[in-house]
Structure formats: C-alpha cells, structure tokens
Motif scaffolding. Structure first.
Motif, short mmCIF file in Angstrom:
data_model
loop_
_atom_site.label_atom_id
_atom_site.label_comp_id
_atom_site.label_asym_id
_atom_site.label_seq_id
_atom_site.Cartn_x
_atom_site.Cartn_y
_atom_site.Cartn_z
N ALA A 35 49.75 117.57 -59.32
CA ALA A 35 48.49 117.02 -59.44
C ALA A 35 48.15 115.66 -59.68
CB ALA A 35 47.36 117.99 -60.02
N SER A 36 47.80 115.14 -60.39
CA SER A 36 47.83 113.82 -60.96
C SER A 36 48.75 112.28 -59.99
CB SER A 36 47.91 113.21 -62.75
OG SER A 36 49.56 113.68 -63.00
N LEU A 37 49.48 113.34 -59.85
CA LEU A 37 50.27 111.92 -58.80
C LEU A 37 49.78 112.37 -57.27
CD1 LEU A 37 54.41 112.80 -60.03
CD2 LEU A 37 52.64 110.60 -60.03
N ALA A 38 49.52 113.37 -57.27
CA ALA A 38 48.48 113.24 -55.83
C ALA A 38 47.35 112.60 -55.77
CB ALA A 38 48.31 114.92 -55.45
N ASP A 39 47.22 113.38 -56.90
CA ASP A 39 45.02 111.91 -56.84
C ASP A 39 45.90 109.99 -56.86
OD1 ASP A 39 44.30 114.00 -56.96
OD2 ASP A 39 43.51 113.92 -58.73
N GLU A 40 46.58 110.08 -57.97
CA GLU A 40 47.48 108.67 -57.69
C GLU A 40 48.06 108.17 -56.30
OE1 GLU A 40 49.34 107.80 -61.47
OE2 GLU A 40 48.56 108.88 -62.57
N GLU A 41 48.46 108.71 -55.81
CA GLU A 41 49.74 108.11 -54.93
C GLU A 41 48.43 109.26 -53.44
OE1 GLU A 41 51.13 105.72 -54.71
OE2 GLU A 41 50.85 104.91 -56.55
N PRO A 42 47.38 108.80 -53.33
CA PRO A 42 47.55 109.09 -51.96
C PRO A 42 47.80 109.81 -50.87
CG PRO A 42 45.19 107.65 -52.68
CD PRO A 42 46.85 107.97 -53.27
N ASP A 43 48.72 109.27 -50.55
CA ASP A 43 49.33 108.76 -49.56
C ASP A 43 50.62 109.91 -48.88
OD1 ASP A 43 48.40 106.32 -48.10
OD2 ASP A 43 49.43 105.07 -48.62
N LEU A 44 51.17 110.22 -50.35
CA LEU A 44 52.37 110.95 -50.86
C LEU A 44 51.63 112.68 -51.45
CD1 LEU A 44 55.03 108.91 -52.29
CD2 LEU A 44 54.92 109.40 -50.22
N ALA A 45 50.28 112.51 -50.85
CA ALA A 45 49.37 113.87 -51.95
C ALA A 45 50.26 115.15 -51.21
CB ALA A 45 47.67 113.45 -52.00
N TYR A 46 50.47 115.51 -49.62
CA TYR A 46 51.04 115.75 -49.25
C TYR A 46 52.81 116.16 -49.30
CZ TYR A 46 54.47 112.94 -46.72
OH TYR A 46 55.76 112.56 -46.74
N LEU A 47 52.83 115.96 -50.78
CA LEU A 47 54.31 116.67 -50.88
C LEU A 47 54.50 117.12 -52.24
CD1 LEU A 47 56.44 112.88 -50.99
CD2 LEU A 47 56.08 114.86 -49.29
N ARG A 48 52.88 117.20 -52.21
CA ARG A 48 52.48 118.09 -54.16
C ARG A 48 52.52 119.59 -53.67
NH1 ARG A 48 46.60 119.64 -55.97
NH2 ARG A 48 47.23 120.65 -57.85
N TRP A 49 52.25 119.88 -53.45
CA TRP A 49 53.34 120.99 -53.07
C TRP A 49 54.35 122.07 -52.45
CZ3 TRP A 49 50.23 124.44 -55.82
CH2 TRP A 49 48.60 124.36 -55.86
N PRO A 50 55.39 121.54 -51.39
CA PRO A 50 56.47 121.25 -51.40
C PRO A 50 57.17 120.60 -52.77
CG PRO A 50 55.57 120.08 -49.72
CD PRO A 50 54.84 120.39 -50.86
N ALA A 51 56.79 119.41 -53.61
CA ALA A 51 57.53 119.39 -54.56
C ALA A 51 57.85 119.92 -56.30
CB ALA A 51 57.39 118.28 -55.32
N LEU A 52 56.51 120.86 -56.52
CA LEU A 52 55.82 121.92 -56.70
C LEU A 52 56.94 123.09 -56.49
CD1 LEU A 52 54.30 123.06 -59.79
CD2 LEU A 52 52.30 124.20 -58.02
N ALA A 53 57.42 123.63 -55.40
CA ALA A 53 57.75 124.61 -55.15
C ALA A 53 59.11 124.30 -55.26
CB ALA A 53 57.37 124.92 -53.59
N PHE A 54 59.86 123.14 -54.78
CA PHE A 54 61.24 122.97 -55.40
C PHE A 54 61.43 122.65 -56.56
CE2 PHE A 54 63.68 119.24 -56.36
CZ PHE A 54 65.01 119.50 -56.42
#
Length: 159
Positions: A35-54
């Motif tokens: 979540a904090s990485l998604a906040d810091e890198e908004p361009d890659l925020a869409y990867l938050r949930w796939p990265a969490l699932a992975f």
C-alpha cells in the motif's frame, strides 16, 4: 542416535518460527508495504493487488513445503523415512516448488516488460535461476530417496 533427535527437534523449532514469520508477513507486512509503495509510485499502483496475490501465493507454497518437511521429519524420527509413505510428502514438495517456480518465472517475464532499467529484472532472473536449481535438486533428492528405499526393502527381504 541422540544427535539426530536433537537436530530434528531444533529443525522443528526453526520451522515453526519460519511458518509464524510467513503468516505475519502475509497478514501484516505485505499489505501495508505494498500500500505504501502504491502511494509512493502512483504509476505502478495498479500492481498493488496482483503483487499482493502473487506474494501470498508464493508464501503459501513455502508454507506447504514447511508442513511436508515437518511430516518427513516425523518419519525420520520414527525411522520410517525409507518407505513408500514418504513419497507422498516428497512429491508434494516437488510439485509445490514447481508451481512456485512457474509463478516466479511468470513474474520475471512480466516485470521485464514493465520495469525500466536492468536492476529488478536481473535480480529476479537470479532468483528464478536459484529456484530452478532448488527444484532440480529436489528431483535428484527424490531419486536418491527412491534408490535408498529400494535398497532398504531389498535388505529387509534378505534379512
């Protein structure tokens, strides 16, 4: 042999600690970190949930290997490791490691196309190669267990 029993006991303690650490990582650390990485890198925020699932699936694979190792340690302690029953646990370890490696390889391919710069893809390539070595090592260890089990059953038949 007392040293075997001490080693099995110590290994079981370490496996419990590792399993607990993985649960903490799955429940508390990974979601917050991503979540904090998604906040810091908004361009890659869409990867938050796939990265969490992975990440969670990969850690579940490690937990399955831990449980299978626990069961095999019980067989070692009871001097039943060279039996057909051990192969169910060893096969589960091998196939779980194969599944984790395939997912990791898929992540490597995906990251290679998404991330700019060689750093992360090269790091993931190293992890993919190390994972492949571990999978193949387990296949060889399974073959060695098969040979030892056959030899033991032959010796039991002779005696």
């Amino acid at each position: 042999m007392p040293s075997k029993h001490r080693a099995v006991g110590l290994l079981r303690i370490l496996l419990v600690l590792l399993f607990a650490g993985l649960v903490v990582a799955q429940v508390a650390i990974l979601p917050g970190t991503l979540a904090s990485l998604a906040d810091e890198e908004p361009d890659l925020a869409y990867l938050r949930w796939p990265a969490l699932a992975f990440s969670i699936v990969e850690l579940v694979c490690v937990q399955v290997v831990i449980v299978c190792t626990w069961k095999l340690l019980g067989m070692v302690k009871d001097d039943r490791i060279f039996s057909e029953a051990a192969f169910a646990w060893v096969n589960t370890i091998v196939w779980t490691m194969v599944a984790a490696w395939v997912l990791l390889f898929g992540a490597f391919v995906s990251v290679a196309f998404i991330v700019e710069g060689p750093g992360l893809p090269v790091l993931l390539l190293g992890v993919v190669l190390a994972g492949g070595v571990l999978v193949l090592l387990m296949v060889v260890m399974r073959a060695l267990l098969r040979q030892a089990t056959t030899l033991r059953s032959d010796m039991d038949a002779v005696i």
